[in-house]
Design a protein around this motif. Structure first.
Motif, PDB file in Angstrom:
ATOM      1  N   VAL A  67      10.392 -16.741  -6.706  1.00 47.50           N
ATOM      2  CA  VAL A  67      10.004 -16.461  -8.168  1.00 47.50           C
ATOM      3  C   VAL A  67      10.762 -17.659  -9.190  1.00 47.50           C
ATOM      4  CG1 VAL A  67       9.168 -14.281  -8.021  1.00 47.50           C
ATOM      5  CG2 VAL A  67      11.391 -14.665  -8.554  1.00 47.50           C
ATOM      6  N   SER A  68      10.320 -17.993 -10.424  1.00 46.14           N
ATOM      7  CA  SER A  68      11.153 -18.844 -11.105  1.00 46.14           C
ATOM      8  C   SER A  68      12.261 -18.624 -11.484  1.00 46.14           C
ATOM      9  CB  SER A  68      10.066 -18.972 -12.354  1.00 46.14           C
ATOM     10  OG  SER A  68       9.914 -18.087 -13.067  1.00 46.14           O
ATOM     11  N   TRP A  69      12.824 -17.524 -11.711  1.00 45.55           N
ATOM     12  CA  TRP A  69      14.049 -17.131 -12.205  1.00 45.55           C
ATOM     13  C   TRP A  69      15.230 -16.902 -10.892  1.00 45.55           C
ATOM     14  CZ3 TRP A  69      14.879 -12.262 -10.110  1.00 45.55           C
ATOM     15  CH2 TRP A  69      13.760 -11.316  -9.990  1.00 45.55           C
ATOM     16  N   THR A  70      14.804 -17.162  -9.670  1.00 42.44           N
ATOM     17  CA  THR A  70      15.862 -17.344  -8.517  1.00 42.44           C
ATOM     18  C   THR A  70      16.524 -18.823  -8.393  1.00 42.44           C
ATOM     19  OG1 THR A  70      14.016 -17.247  -6.817  1.00 42.44           O
ATOM     20  CG2 THR A  70      15.085 -15.147  -7.513  1.00 42.44           C
ATOM     21  N   LYS A  71      17.204 -19.145  -9.457  1.00 38.51           N
ATOM     22  CA  LYS A  71      17.652 -20.552  -9.283  1.00 38.51           C
ATOM     23  C   LYS A  71      18.759 -20.660  -8.198  1.00 38.51           C
ATOM     24  CE  LYS A  71      15.084 -21.216 -12.864  1.00 38.51           C
ATOM     25  NZ  LYS A  71      14.198 -22.223 -13.062  1.00 38.51           N
ATOM     26  N   THR A  72      19.569 -19.852  -7.895  1.00 36.44           N
ATOM     27  CA  THR A  72      20.826 -20.196  -6.935  1.00 36.44           C
ATOM     28  C   THR A  72      20.339 -19.435  -5.555  1.00 36.44           C
ATOM     29  OG1 THR A  72      22.088 -19.946  -9.041  1.00 36.44           O
ATOM     30  CG2 THR A  72      23.125 -19.879  -6.830  1.00 36.44           C
ATOM     31  N   ALA A  73      20.614 -20.493  -4.534  1.00 36.50           N
ATOM     32  CA  ALA A  73      20.428 -19.650  -3.181  1.00 36.50           C
ATOM     33  C   ALA A  73      21.678 -19.098  -2.735  1.00 36.50           C
ATOM     34  CB  ALA A  73      20.168 -21.139  -2.308  1.00 36.50           C
ATOM     35  N   ASP A  74      21.324 -18.137  -1.783  1.00 31.80           N
ATOM     36  CA  ASP A  74      22.517 -17.272  -1.259  1.00 31.80           C
ATOM     37  C   ASP A  74      23.224 -16.247  -2.368  1.00 31.80           C
ATOM     38  OD1 ASP A  74      21.927 -18.378   1.595  1.00 31.80           O
ATOM     39  OD2 ASP A  74      23.077 -20.091   0.891  1.00 31.80           O
ATOM     40  N   SER A  75      22.354 -15.829  -3.314  1.00 29.69           N
ATOM     41  CA  SER A  75      23.076 -15.007  -4.191  1.00 29.69           C
ATOM     42  C   SER A  75      22.057 -13.703  -4.516  1.00 29.69           C
ATOM     43  CB  SER A  75      23.005 -15.812  -5.507  1.00 29.69           C
ATOM     44  OG  SER A  75      21.793 -16.396  -5.806  1.00 29.69           O
ATOM     45  N   THR A  76      22.549 -12.850  -5.613  1.00 31.02           N
ATOM     46  CA  THR A  76      21.820 -11.734  -5.659  1.00 31.02           C
ATOM     47  C   THR A  76      21.527 -11.755  -7.164  1.00 31.02           C
ATOM     48  OG1 THR A  76      23.753 -10.365  -6.139  1.00 31.02           O
ATOM     49  CG2 THR A  76      22.899 -10.467  -3.988  1.00 31.02           C
ATOM     50  N   TYR A  77      20.245 -11.076  -7.385  1.00 33.26           N
ATOM     51  CA  TYR A  77      19.396 -10.972  -8.863  1.00 33.26           C
ATOM     52  C   TYR A  77      19.522  -9.298  -9.225  1.00 33.26           C
ATOM     53  CZ  TYR A  77      19.325 -16.200  -9.099  1.00 33.26           C
ATOM     54  OH  TYR A  77      19.475 -17.507  -9.257  1.00 33.26           O
ATOM     55  N   ARG A  78      19.617  -8.939 -10.278  1.00 29.04           N
ATOM     56  CA  ARG A  78      19.169  -7.771 -10.722  1.00 29.04           C
ATOM     57  C   ARG A  78      17.846  -7.887 -11.133  1.00 29.04           C
ATOM     58  NH1 ARG A  78      20.252  -2.697  -9.781  1.00 29.04           N
ATOM     59  NH2 ARG A  78      20.669  -1.148 -11.497  1.00 29.04           N
ATOM     60  N   ALA A  79      17.025  -6.903 -10.360  1.00 31.51           N
ATOM     61  CA  ALA A  79      15.476  -6.688 -10.741  1.00 31.51           C
ATOM     62  C   ALA A  79      14.854  -5.381 -10.524  1.00 31.51           C
ATOM     63  CB  ALA A  79      14.885  -7.681  -9.717  1.00 31.51           C
ATOM     64  N   ILE A  80      13.788  -5.337 -11.016  1.00 32.91           N
ATOM     65  CA  ILE A  80      12.684  -3.940 -10.782  1.00 32.91           C
ATOM     66  C   ILE A  80      11.871  -4.421  -9.615  1.00 32.91           C
ATOM     67  CG2 ILE A  80      11.603  -2.204 -11.926  1.00 32.91           C
ATOM     68  CD1 ILE A  80      12.623  -2.923 -14.407  1.00 32.91           C
ATOM     69  N   LEU A  81      11.933  -3.608  -8.668  1.00 29.11           N
ATOM     70  CA  LEU A  81      10.960  -3.999  -7.641  1.00 29.11           C
ATOM     71  C   LEU A  81      10.097  -3.009  -7.338  1.00 29.11           C
ATOM     72  CD1 LEU A  81      10.445  -5.771  -4.973  1.00 29.11           C
ATOM     73  CD2 LEU A  81      11.844  -4.149  -3.739  1.00 29.11           C
ATOM     74  N   TYR A  82       8.618  -3.511  -7.386  1.00 28.63           N
ATOM     75  CA  TYR A  82       7.462  -2.596  -6.983  1.00 28.63           C
ATOM     76  C   TYR A  82       7.208  -2.894  -5.658  1.00 28.63           C
ATOM     77  CZ  TYR A  82       7.614  -2.471 -12.025  1.00 28.63           C
ATOM     78  OH  TYR A  82       8.106  -2.358 -13.647  1.00 28.63           O
ATOM     79  N   TYR A  83       6.925  -1.839  -4.870  1.00 32.86           N
ATOM     80  CA  TYR A  83       6.732  -2.209  -3.284  1.00 32.86           C
ATOM     81  C   TYR A  83       5.978  -0.977  -2.640  1.00 32.86           C
ATOM     82  CZ  TYR A  83      11.028   1.052  -2.673  1.00 32.86           C
ATOM     83  OH  TYR A  83      11.702   1.772  -2.618  1.00 32.86           O
ATOM     84  N   ASN A  84       5.445  -1.325  -1.282  1.00 33.95           N
ATOM     85  CA  ASN A  84       4.814  -0.201  -0.533  1.00 33.95           C
ATOM     86  C   ASN A  84       5.899  -0.233   0.477  1.00 33.95           C
ATOM     87  OD1 ASN A  84       2.647   0.519  -2.300  1.00 33.95           O
ATOM     88  ND2 ASN A  84       1.160  -0.776  -1.115  1.00 33.95           N
ATOM     89  N   LYS A  85       6.466   0.826   0.692  1.00 33.20           N
ATOM     90  CA  LYS A  85       7.485   1.204   1.995  1.00 33.20           C
ATOM     91  C   LYS A  85       6.565   1.050   3.271  1.00 33.20           C
ATOM     92  CE  LYS A  85      11.795   2.985   3.304  1.00 33.20           C
ATOM     93  NZ  LYS A  85      12.784   4.227   2.605  1.00 33.20           N
ATOM     94  N   MET A  86       7.245   0.217   4.288  1.00 30.22           N
ATOM     95  CA  MET A  86       6.763   0.250   5.638  1.00 30.22           C
ATOM     96  C   MET A  86       7.564   0.709   6.578  1.00 30.22           C
ATOM     97  SD  MET A  86       5.064  -3.472   5.029  1.00 30.22           S
ATOM     98  CE  MET A  86       4.090  -4.001   6.393  1.00 30.22           C
TER      99      MET A  86
END
Length: 224
Positions: A67-86
């Motif tokens: 996504v456009s806001w993940t600018k730095t490799a090998d790092s973590t970002y605070r986010a809200i994740l919408y997902y289906n668990k498999m």
């Protein structure tokens, strides 16, 4: 009470645009969708490949995405994740939004202190004890959140010692500027608890000028 000098970079938290797929309600592809606050890990290709929820669950992303806001490799970002668990703790991403993070600055760095009223819907500590989360409601001029120019940060006022507990006292800085108040929208913010290690705080008191009740103070014991 002694004045606190805190060496944390002053960052105003501006509203971030979201990258989130639209979804339908009811039965179908999105009917089993889950939403969680997470730390999203970005791999060497700047793609999100796994996430850790506030409950401590580790989710492997079935198809890593960029996504456009993940600018730095090998790092973590605070986010809200919408997902289906498999199966096997794998998650299929249905939507992803970058989450606003509150920062802390010293009182001396603020030229004019602003405490415009803000809607405080709720606040809570994450189960992981890594974040204090806030749900704020704000008046904006249009339904397009990119037009919102509210400035929000935390200002460190002082630190006190009582019964071996160091408490950091802060005030929420909120400058709504000249934004017309046509609509009310909800925004989530996270406050990383790790920043308090710098000053050795064991607890925090946050003073907020709320739209409904005026000034109120909320507190969290970081030891518990």
């Amino acid at each position: 009470m002694r004045h606190l000098i805190i060496y944390i970079v002053a960052i105003m938290a501006f509203f971030c645009s979201c990258e989130q797929d639209s979804y339908d309600k009811g039965e179908g592809t999105y009917s089993n969708m889950t939403a969680d606050f997470v730390e999203a890990h970005v791999n060497s290709e700047k793609k999100i490949d796994y996430a850790i929820t506030d409950n401590g669950d580790s989710l492997v992303i079935s198809t890593p995405i960029e996504v456009s806001w993940t600018k730095t490799a090998d790092s973590t970002y605070r986010a809200i994740l919408y997902y289906n668990k498999m199966a096997n703790n794998t998650a299929k991403i249905m939507g992803l939004s970058q989450m606003n993070q509150l920062r802390v600055t010293s009182r001396d760095s603020i030229k004019v202190m602003k405490t415009d009223p803000i809607g405080l819907e709720s606040s809570w500590a994450s189960n992981s004890k890594r974040y204090i989360n806030f749900a704020f409601t704000l008046k904006v001029g249009t339904v397009n959140e990119n037009s919102a120019l509210h400035r929000i940060t935390l200002v460190a006022d002082s630190i006190t010692l009582h019964k071996s507990l160091n408490t950091l006292h802060m005030t929420l800085f909120h400058d709504k500027g000249d934004i017309p108040e046509y609509y009310t929208e909800k925004y989530y913010f996270s406050l990383p608890v790790s920043i308090f290690n710098t000053v050795g705080a064991d607890s925090v008191n946050i003073r907020i000028n709320t739209s409904s009740d005026g000034f109120k103070t909320i507190g969290y014991n970081l030891r518990e």
